[in-house]
Write a protein that holds these residues in place. Structure first.
Motif, mmCIF file in Angstrom:
data_model
loop_
_atom_site.group_PDB
_atom_site.id
_atom_site.type_symbol
_atom_site.label_atom_id
_atom_site.label_comp_id
_atom_site.label_asym_id
_atom_site.label_seq_id
_atom_site.Cartn_x
_atom_site.Cartn_y
_atom_site.Cartn_z
ATOM 1 N N ASP A 17 -16.321 4.514 -10.474
ATOM 2 C CA ASP A 17 -14.946 4.990 -10.519
ATOM 3 C C ASP A 17 -14.622 5.572 -9.152
ATOM 4 O O ASP A 17 -15.020 6.691 -8.810
ATOM 5 C CB ASP A 17 -14.788 6.047 -11.615
ATOM 6 N N THR A 18 -13.890 4.791 -8.339
ATOM 7 C CA THR A 18 -13.625 5.221 -6.964
ATOM 8 C C THR A 18 -12.663 6.397 -6.899
ATOM 9 O O THR A 18 -12.691 7.156 -5.918
ATOM 10 C CB THR A 18 -13.054 4.043 -6.163
ATOM 11 N N LEU A 19 -11.793 6.567 -7.898
ATOM 12 C CA LEU A 19 -10.859 7.686 -7.870
ATOM 13 C C LEU A 19 -11.593 9.014 -8.038
ATOM 14 O O LEU A 19 -11.250 10.003 -7.372
ATOM 15 C CB LEU A 19 -9.807 7.514 -8.971
ATOM 16 N N LEU B 206 0.821 -1.211 0.000
ATOM 17 C CA LEU B 206 0.000 0.000 0.000
ATOM 18 C C LEU B 206 0.854 1.260 0.000
ATOM 19 O O LEU B 206 0.495 2.262 -0.623
ATOM 20 C CB LEU B 206 -0.938 -0.006 1.212
ATOM 21 N N ASP B 207 1.988 1.238 0.709
ATOM 22 C CA ASP B 207 2.839 2.428 0.755
ATOM 23 C C ASP B 207 3.411 2.747 -0.618
ATOM 24 O O ASP B 207 3.464 3.915 -1.027
ATOM 25 C CB ASP B 207 3.960 2.224 1.769
ATOM 26 N N ALA B 208 3.867 1.714 -1.338
ATOM 27 C CA ALA B 208 4.413 1.949 -2.672
ATOM 28 C C ALA B 208 3.328 2.426 -3.636
ATOM 29 O O ALA B 208 3.603 3.234 -4.533
ATOM 30 C CB ALA B 208 5.062 0.668 -3.207
ATOM 31 N N ALA B 209 2.095 1.966 -3.464
ATOM 32 C CA ALA B 209 0.998 2.381 -4.339
ATOM 33 C C ALA B 209 0.393 3.714 -3.926
ATOM 34 O O ALA B 209 -0.408 4.285 -4.678
ATOM 35 C CB ALA B 209 -0.098 1.316 -4.355
ATOM 36 N N GLY B 210 0.759 4.224 -2.762
ATOM 37 C CA GLY B 210 0.209 5.491 -2.295
ATOM 38 C C GLY B 210 -1.254 5.408 -1.911
ATOM 39 O O GLY B 210 -2.008 6.373 -2.091
ATOM 40 N N LEU B 211 -1.684 4.264 -1.341
ATOM 41 C CA LEU B 211 -3.080 4.050 -0.975
ATOM 42 C C LEU B 211 -3.183 3.711 0.499
ATOM 43 O O LEU B 211 -2.258 3.118 1.092
ATOM 44 C CB LEU B 211 -3.702 2.913 -1.791
ATOM 45 N N THR B 212 -4.282 4.081 1.077
ATOM 46 C CA THR B 212 -4.608 3.629 2.416
ATOM 47 C C THR B 212 -5.418 2.342 2.311
ATOM 48 O O THR B 212 -5.900 1.969 1.238
ATOM 49 C CB THR B 212 -5.406 4.696 3.176
ATOM 50 N N GLU B 213 -5.550 1.670 3.453
ATOM 51 C CA GLU B 213 -6.310 0.416 3.424
ATOM 52 C C GLU B 213 -7.772 0.671 3.067
ATOM 53 O O GLU B 213 -8.395 -0.130 2.356
ATOM 54 C CB GLU B 213 -6.222 -0.266 4.782
ATOM 55 N N ALA C 97 -15.329 -2.333 -5.466
ATOM 56 C CA ALA C 97 -15.915 -1.842 -6.720
ATOM 57 C C ALA C 97 -15.568 -2.741 -7.894
ATOM 58 O O ALA C 97 -16.392 -2.948 -8.801
ATOM 59 C CB ALA C 97 -15.440 -0.419 -6.980
ATOM 60 N N SER C 98 -14.358 -3.286 -7.914
ATOM 61 C CA SER C 98 -13.949 -4.141 -9.030
ATOM 62 C C SER C 98 -14.608 -5.518 -8.982
ATOM 63 O O SER C 98 -14.694 -6.203 -10.015
ATOM 64 C CB SER C 98 -12.425 -4.308 -9.026
#
Length: 550
Positions: free
Chosen positions: A286-288, A191-198, A207-208
């Motif tokens: 689209d969650t983003l 998650l840190d490398a992807a820049g996302l929180t849990e 969603a997917s």
């Protein structure tokens, strides 16, 4: 260059496939945003999508367990199991999507086995050669050092183990499928490398894995009974049996507050639903961006493919696809390049939407030029799926990264779809030797003080000539004594059926020497011949005016 060709130096070249006209797309899809959704609408969509997604996951597990022995009776049994927890139409859409997903995974598994076999054969061949032995044109040589040989020998064992496991899965009919995507699943551990929180990852994961898609039904009202869109844009969906208490309309349906208006192909969509022809729908989040979208798709009737001779009638626009631009050159029916080379640039950096927009903009400019000049487009039938491994290209990391980043499949699909709308034929040619022979035969002759064609420009000429049915090689120039005054310049292109294409040019009345003006023959007939006295004799020598033209 059609048929089998032979190379120089005693080595044969592979057979070059004949060009063909690419058929048009088999279906279309349009998308619109679901605006002004209420909190109740979003909650209902998430509950329905999550419930149907769990049913789809259970059905996929059952389908994978059945393996290749699955038949129509097993399919009917799976559908009956799902009908009780949803509806007959939802169950049909789920089982159809599961069947397509399993088939795609099966084909990908076979491609993976074939790729591993090719990589194992390449590494084993190079390990069998002495260290430092040079390769040939058709086979690679040995590795450069003992250290590299040792590393590759260890990698060979790893590849062989992977191949053994992949073959065993293929023979047993076992496929590995992840609903939601394997890449997103592995992102959970980084998650840190992807820049996302849990929480962000969880929202994207859910969603997917939702299932909110319904197949069209021809003859039903508005082409779909499960997800229905009326001509005025009202969207409603049939609720599954366990969620029927959420309905706000008769017959267990829920009507959304949002209205859709398809800006692209809206008239075609309206014609289909008013005629009750099948239209499939899919709703996703689209969650983003925090938005919901509705995608409508339908099949197109098989279009009549333009004959290859008709596509060649007005010439060809040869196109060479590269990592950052499309190189194109217009050719006439005889294969001669006309005008200046063309370049349609794009950048493949930034987000996926930005890259896609760049590709579409380049294709639009290319298609507008082709339509303005009534030209068909010739493009290579490229496929880099098996050409990006390090066993194939060794230490050429930059080249591997280059061909991996070229959007061949996306560009080809978009080009065919956009060209079909404009009525522009697309001719696909074999990509063998186009860059090499184009640069060898066309780059230097077309270079001048005002024009500097690149290797890609020359490749576009080779592609266009192959689509026109002409050989890539230019016609051999005659000897110097026969290029101008003797028999005329014969390197201009001509059609295969043109009479006297290998003979001299027709006789043009008038003097042949370049020092005499074109009207000199008429002038000499009316003037007095000059007299030249030889200083070594007393005799006069008169030069006749007709001697210069005989």
């Amino acid at each position: 260059m059609q048929g089998r060709v032979t190379g120089m130096g005693g080595g044969g070249l592979r057979e070059v496939a004949a060009p063909f006209v690419v058929p048009g797309p088999s279906g279309v899809a349009v998308r619109d945003r679901l605006k002004q959704l209420t909190e109740r609408d979003v909650e209902v969509l998430r509950l329905v999508g999550g419930h149907l997604g769990s049913l789809a996951a259970r059905d996929l597990r059952a389908r994978c367990a059945a393996g290749p022995d699955h038949d129509s009776q097993a399919w009917a049994a799976r559908k009956r199991d799902l009908t009780a927890a949803s509806s007959s139409r939802w169950a049909g859409s789920i089982t159809k999507a599961t069947h397509d997903q399993w088939g795609l995974a099966r084909r990908a598994q076979l491609a993976h086995v074939q790729s591993l076999e090719a990589r194992v054969a390449t590494v084993a061949h190079r390990l069998s050669l002495p260290v430092g032995e040079k390769g040939t044109r058709h086979a690679p040589g040995g590795y450069r050092s003992k250290r590299e040989w040792h590393a590759k020998s260890r990698r060979l064992h790893v590849l062989q183990d992977r191949l053994t496991a992949a073959r065993a899965d293929w023979q047993a009919g076992v496929v590995h499928v992840v609903r939601g995507g394997k890449a997103l699943l592995n992102t959970r551990h980084h998650l840190d490398a992807a820049g996302l929180t849990e929480r962000q990852w969880r929202a994207r994961w859910e969603a997917s894995r939702r299932f909110l898609q319904a197949d069209g039904e021809s003859g039903k009202r508005y082409g779909n009974e499960t997800i229905r869109v009326t001509p005025d844009g009202e969207v409603s969906l049939k609720l599954p049996a366990p969620l029927a208490h959420l309905a706000n309309a008769p017959h267990g349906r829920y009507v959304l507050t949002a209205r859709v208006t398809f800006a692209h192909r809206g008239e075609q969509w309206a014609d289909r639903i008013t005629a009750h022809r099948a239209v499939a729908y899919r709703i996703h989040e689209d969650t983003l961006r925090g938005r919901w979208y509705l995608t409508a798709s339908w099949a197109l009737p098989p279009a009549t493919v333009v004959p290859l001779a008709a596509a060649r009638a007005h010439g060809m626009l040869g196109v060479d696809m590269n990592a950052d631009h499309l190189a194109a050159w217009r050719l006439d029916t005889h294969g001669n390049p006309v005008g200046q080379p063309l370049r349609f640039g794009y950048t493949l950096t930034g987000t996926a939407a930005h890259r896609d927009a760049q590709v579409r903009h380049a294709l639009i400019r290319l298609l507008h030029f082709a339509r303005r000049h009534q030209l068909a487009i010739a493009i290579e039938d490229l496929d880099f799926t098996a050409e990006t491994t390090r066993e194939k290209h060794g230490r050429r990391k930059q080249f591997r990264r280059l061909i991996s980043g070229m959007p061949t499949s996306r560009l080809r699909a978009r080009l065919v779809s956009m060209a079909a709308e404009l009525g522009i034929p697309i001719v696909a040619v074999d990509p063998a030797y186009t860059s090499k022979w184009g640069a060898q035969h066309w780059q230097q002759p077309l270079t001048s003080t005002t024009r500097k064609p690149t290797r890609h420009d020359a490749a576009s000429i080779a592609i266009g000539r192959r689509a026109l049915g002409h050989p890539i090689r230019r016609r051999t120039a005659p000897p110097r004594t026969h290029q101008s005054d003797g028999c005329g310049h014969r390197t201009a292109q001509a059609g295969p059926g043109a009479p006297g294409r290998e003979g001299p040019r027709p006789r043009i009345p008038g003097p042949r020497t370049r020092s005499v003006p074109p009207d000199a023959e008429r002038t000499r007939a009316t003037r007095t011949p000059r007299t030249v006295r030889d200083v070594r004799s007393d005799q006069e020598w008169v030069q006749h005016s007709l001697l210069l033209t005989e």
